[in-house]
Design a protein around this motif. Structure first.
Motif, mmCIF file in Angstrom:
data_model
loop_
_atom_site.group_PDB
_atom_site.id
_atom_site.type_symbol
_atom_site.label_atom_id
_atom_site.label_comp_id
_atom_site.label_asym_id
_atom_site.label_seq_id
_atom_site.Cartn_x
_atom_site.Cartn_y
_atom_site.Cartn_z
ATOM 1 N N ARG A 176 -1.919 -3.848 -5.902
ATOM 2 C CA ARG A 176 -2.809 -2.688 -5.840
ATOM 3 C C ARG A 176 -3.756 -2.739 -7.030
ATOM 4 O O ARG A 176 -3.339 -3.073 -8.152
ATOM 5 C CB ARG A 176 -2.004 -1.388 -5.853
ATOM 6 N N LYS A 177 -5.024 -2.440 -6.797
ATOM 7 C CA LYS A 177 -5.998 -2.474 -7.880
ATOM 8 C C LYS A 177 -5.568 -1.524 -8.995
ATOM 9 O O LYS A 177 -5.155 -0.393 -8.739
ATOM 10 C CB LYS A 177 -7.385 -2.100 -7.355
ATOM 11 N N SER B 263 -9.691 -3.296 1.100
ATOM 12 C CA SER B 263 -10.029 -2.694 -0.189
ATOM 13 C C SER B 263 -8.771 -2.164 -0.865
ATOM 14 O O SER B 263 -7.698 -2.086 -0.262
ATOM 15 C CB SER B 263 -11.030 -1.552 0.022
ATOM 16 N N HIS B 264 -8.901 -1.800 -2.135
ATOM 17 C CA HIS B 264 -7.803 -1.259 -2.952
ATOM 18 C C HIS B 264 -6.741 -2.298 -3.278
ATOM 19 O O HIS B 264 -5.682 -1.950 -3.809
ATOM 20 C CB HIS B 264 -7.140 -0.041 -2.293
ATOM 21 N N LEU C 92 0.820 -1.211 0.000
ATOM 22 C CA LEU C 92 0.000 0.000 0.000
ATOM 23 C C LEU C 92 0.855 1.262 0.000
ATOM 24 O O LEU C 92 0.415 2.312 -0.459
ATOM 25 C CB LEU C 92 -0.944 -0.006 1.205
ATOM 26 N N THR D 252 -6.056 -6.313 -4.932
ATOM 27 C CA THR D 252 -6.552 -7.481 -5.654
ATOM 28 C C THR D 252 -5.866 -8.730 -5.113
ATOM 29 O O THR D 252 -4.644 -8.745 -4.941
ATOM 30 C CB THR D 252 -6.257 -7.359 -7.162
#
Length: 302
Positions: free
Chosen positions: A277-278, A155-156, A139, A158
């Motif tokens: 990260r998405k 979230s954010h 992140l 995959t």
């Protein structure tokens, strides 16, 4: 191709640290600073704002960073297509991957060896941390691909499955516990040694215990140790119970140094997942590595 100065800039911008960028690129901090200054002179503007020991991108730096990420992706795609057209074309690529302790020690080394055999011009760096810190590094853009275990999804990010493994209760062969079959409730009265907070193995154990109304604080925790090897070496000479990945104790179980203690009603199956990260899932060469590793473990269709 991106110039060396642009590659250095990308690493500083990704980590927001001249020191960390130098460590990743095997350059001195002065060499990193020199290349960034050369770019600032070329573009006639500052790219970083220095705030004591920290740095942040200026508006011009943000613009350059976004465009260079696109340029790098196009470069990787072009190199991949040329590799398919001409097997003799072998461009040098860099990858920084983060993996939790169990994966770094027991799961991913044969994959790395096979991958480097197939793509010998890859410069690969593997960072070994617990699952929580790998997710944090992802992140914070310190890495672009992580492999973690048994951690709640955020979230954010995959998640792509790699494989599943089992966590087993083990003790020393000299421990009277090895002659018993336990139930989950017996663990309240059994001295145990556990991994540190943030460990994927610990997260799997905690989740399984919760289904029986047991909290980690209900256990008789003798010690907490950082790392699979430390925990394994401790339980070999102590009289407590430990929960370890089966992958990590196969040799010790076969040699009789450790003995598996069945816990009849405790399901300790965990999943190893790639994390990205998405929006970066198609970035090369990481996409190629994910596909390669999944094929290696026979999970391409999972």
């Amino acid at each position: 191709m991106l110039s060396h100065a642009h590659e250095v800039f990308l690493e500083v911008a990704r980590q927001l640290s001249f020191t960390k960028a130098g460590q990743t690129l095997f350059l001195s901090q002065s060499a990193v600073s020199k290349r960034v200054r050369a770019l600032e002179e070329h573009y006639k503007t500052g790219l970083f704002e220095r705030l004591g020991n920290a740095v942040q991108l200026t508006a011009a730096g943000e613009l350059l960073y976004r465009k260079l990420l696109l340029a790098r992706q196009l470069q990787h795609e072009l190199e991949q297509e040329f590799t398919e057209l001409s097997p003799e074309f072998q461009p040098r690529q860099q990858m920084v991957i983060g993996a939790s302790t169990t994966i770094s020690l027991y799961v991913i080394p044969p994959v790395l060896s096979a991958y480097l055999g197939r793509y010998p011009h890859t410069q690969l760096t593997l960072k070994n941390r617990n699952s929580e810190n790998i997710l944090k590094a992802l992140l914070e853009h310190e890495i672009d691909l992580g492999i973690i275990e048994g951690i709640h999804k955020v979230s954010h990010v995959t998640y792509t499955p790699l494989l599943t493994d089992e966590v087993v209760a083990v003790c020393s062969a000299r421990n009277p516990l090895h002659r018993r079959e336990l139930e989950a409730q017996d663990l309240r009265r059994t001295p145990v040694a556990l991994r540190e907070t943030g460990s994927g193995t610990l997260a799997v154990l905690e989740e399984a215990l919760q289904t029986h109304g047991i909290r980690l604080t209900d256990l008789q925790v003798k010690v907490r140790l950082g790392g699979t090897e430390a925990l394994k070496n401790f339980v070999r000479v102590d009289t407590c119970l430990a929960f370890l990945p089966r992958q990590s104790v196969m040799k010790e179980l076969a040699a009789g140094e450790l003995v598996e203690v069945p816990v009849r009603d405790l399901n300790l199956v965990r999943h190893f997942d790639f994390v990205q990260r998405k929006g970066t899932e198609n970035n090369l060469p990481y996409k190629t590595f994910v596909q390669f590793a999944r094929r290696y473990y026979g999970n391409a269709k999972r």
